[in-house]
Design a protein around this motif. Structure first.
Motif, short mmCIF file in Angstrom:
data_model
loop_
_atom_site.label_atom_id
_atom_site.label_comp_id
_atom_site.label_asym_id
_atom_site.label_seq_id
_atom_site.Cartn_x
_atom_site.Cartn_y
_atom_site.Cartn_z
N ARG A 28 0.81 -1.22 0.00
CA ARG A 28 0.00 0.00 0.00
C ARG A 28 0.84 1.26 0.00
N GLY A 29 2.12 1.16 0.02
CA GLY A 29 2.96 2.34 0.10
C GLY A 29 3.28 2.62 1.55
N GLU A 30 4.06 3.63 1.78
CA GLU A 30 4.39 4.00 3.14
C GLU A 30 4.06 5.46 3.34
N PRO A 31 3.75 5.85 4.58
CA PRO A 31 3.43 7.26 4.79
C PRO A 31 4.59 8.14 4.34
N GLY A 32 4.27 9.21 3.64
CA GLY A 32 5.29 10.17 3.24
C GLY A 32 5.86 9.94 1.86
N GLY A 88 5.04 8.31 -2.23
CA GLY A 88 4.12 7.71 -3.18
C GLY A 88 4.55 6.27 -3.45
N LEU A 89 3.79 5.57 -4.21
CA LEU A 89 4.14 4.18 -4.49
C LEU A 89 5.47 4.06 -5.21
N HIS A 90 5.86 5.09 -5.93
CA HIS A 90 7.13 5.07 -6.64
C HIS A 90 8.17 5.95 -5.96
N GLY A 91 7.83 6.56 -4.84
CA GLY A 91 8.76 7.36 -4.07
C GLY A 91 9.19 8.66 -4.71
N GLU A 92 8.39 9.19 -5.66
CA GLU A 92 8.84 10.37 -6.38
C GLU A 92 8.90 11.64 -5.55
N TYR A 93 7.99 11.83 -4.63
CA TYR A 93 7.96 13.04 -3.83
C TYR A 93 7.97 12.63 -2.36
N GLU A 94 8.74 13.34 -1.58
CA GLU A 94 8.75 13.05 -0.16
C GLU A 94 7.97 14.13 0.57
N ALA A 95 7.06 13.71 1.39
CA ALA A 95 6.25 14.65 2.16
C ALA A 95 6.73 14.66 3.60
N GLU A 96 6.59 15.80 4.24
CA GLU A 96 6.88 15.87 5.67
C GLU A 96 5.70 15.29 6.41
N VAL A 97 5.93 14.22 7.12
CA VAL A 97 4.87 13.53 7.84
C VAL A 97 5.24 13.48 9.32
N HIS A 98 4.30 13.85 10.14
CA HIS A 98 4.49 13.80 11.59
C HIS A 98 3.50 12.79 12.13
N LEU A 99 4.00 11.66 12.57
CA LEU A 99 3.15 10.60 13.10
C LEU A 99 2.96 10.81 14.59
N GLY A 156 -1.85 21.69 6.59
CA GLY A 156 -3.03 21.93 5.77
C GLY A 156 -4.02 20.80 5.86
N VAL A 157 -3.53 19.63 6.26
CA VAL A 157 -4.38 18.45 6.35
C VAL A 157 -3.84 17.53 7.44
N VAL A 158 -4.76 16.85 8.10
CA VAL A 158 -4.41 15.85 9.11
C VAL A 158 -5.14 14.58 8.72
N PHE A 159 -4.45 13.45 8.80
CA PHE A 159 -5.05 12.16 8.52
C PHE A 159 -5.19 11.43 9.85
N SER A 212 -8.06 6.17 1.37
CA SER A 212 -7.33 4.92 1.56
C SER A 212 -5.88 5.26 1.92
N PRO A 213 -5.18 4.36 2.61
CA PRO A 213 -3.78 4.63 2.92
C PRO A 213 -2.95 4.93 1.66
N ALA A 214 -3.28 4.28 0.55
CA ALA A 214 -2.54 4.52 -0.69
C ALA A 214 -2.78 5.90 -1.26
N ALA A 215 -3.88 6.54 -0.92
CA ALA A 215 -4.21 7.87 -1.46
C ALA A 215 -3.64 9.01 -0.61
N VAL A 216 -3.20 8.71 0.60
CA VAL A 216 -2.75 9.76 1.52
C VAL A 216 -1.64 10.61 0.91
N HIS A 217 -0.66 9.98 0.33
CA HIS A 217 0.46 10.74 -0.24
C HIS A 217 -0.02 11.66 -1.36
N GLU A 218 -0.85 11.13 -2.24
CA GLU A 218 -1.39 11.92 -3.36
C GLU A 218 -2.15 13.14 -2.85
#
Length: 125
Positions: free
Chosen positions: A7-11, A13-24, A49-52, A89-95
C-alpha cells in the motif's frame, strides 16, 4: 499508521517520487478525540493543511480508510460551508498531501472525488 501489503508507506508515493513531511502522532491521549478537537489542535500549526486521522472507523473497516481533515480557516462567507473531512485509503494519503501542499488541488476537489465511491472513500484521482 501502519501500512502493509504493497500500500505504500506514509510520506512517499508508491514510486517514491515526492517526499512529504509527515508527523506521526501515536499517543493514547488522543484516543476518542473528535474530529473537531483534532482540527482545533492542528489549526494552531499554520504549516499543517491536512491531518489524517486513524480513528475507530478506520480501525474497524476493511479498507482502513483514514479520515482526512482540513485544518484551514479559509472560508468565503458567500460560499456554502466547506467540507471539512473525507475518507482516504492509505494509498491515497500521499497523493492528497502532495497535491494540497503544492496547491495543485484543493480540499474540496478531494472531497468531491471521494463522493464518487459508494463508501465515500478516495482511492486515487
Amino acid at each position: 499508521m501502519a501500512c502493509g501489503g504493497g500500500r505504500g508507506e506514509p510520506g512517499r508515493g508508491l514510486h517514491g517520487e515526492y517526499e512529504a513531511e509527515v508527523h506521526l502522532v501515536d499517543d493514547p491521549v488522543w484516543a476518542g478525540a473528535t474530529p473537531e478537537a483534532v482540527r482545533a489542535a492542528a489549526g494552531r500549526d499554520t504549516d499543517l493543511g491536512v491531518v489524517f486521522l486513524a480513528d475507530r472507523t478506520t480501525m474497524e473497516s476493511a479498507r482502513l480508510a483514514l479520515l482526512a481533515l482540513d485544518t484551514g480557516d479559509e472560508e468565503d462567507p458567500a460560499d456554502d460551508p466547506p467540507a471539512r473531512g473525507f475518507r482516504a485509503s492509505p494509498a491515497a494519503v500521499h497523493e492528497v498531501h502532495v497535491n494540497l501542499m503544492i496547491a495543485n488541488l484543493d480540499f474540496a476537489d478531494f472531497t468531491e472525488a471521494a463522493t464518487e465511491d459508494p463508501e465515500g472513500i478516495l482511492e486515487h484521482l
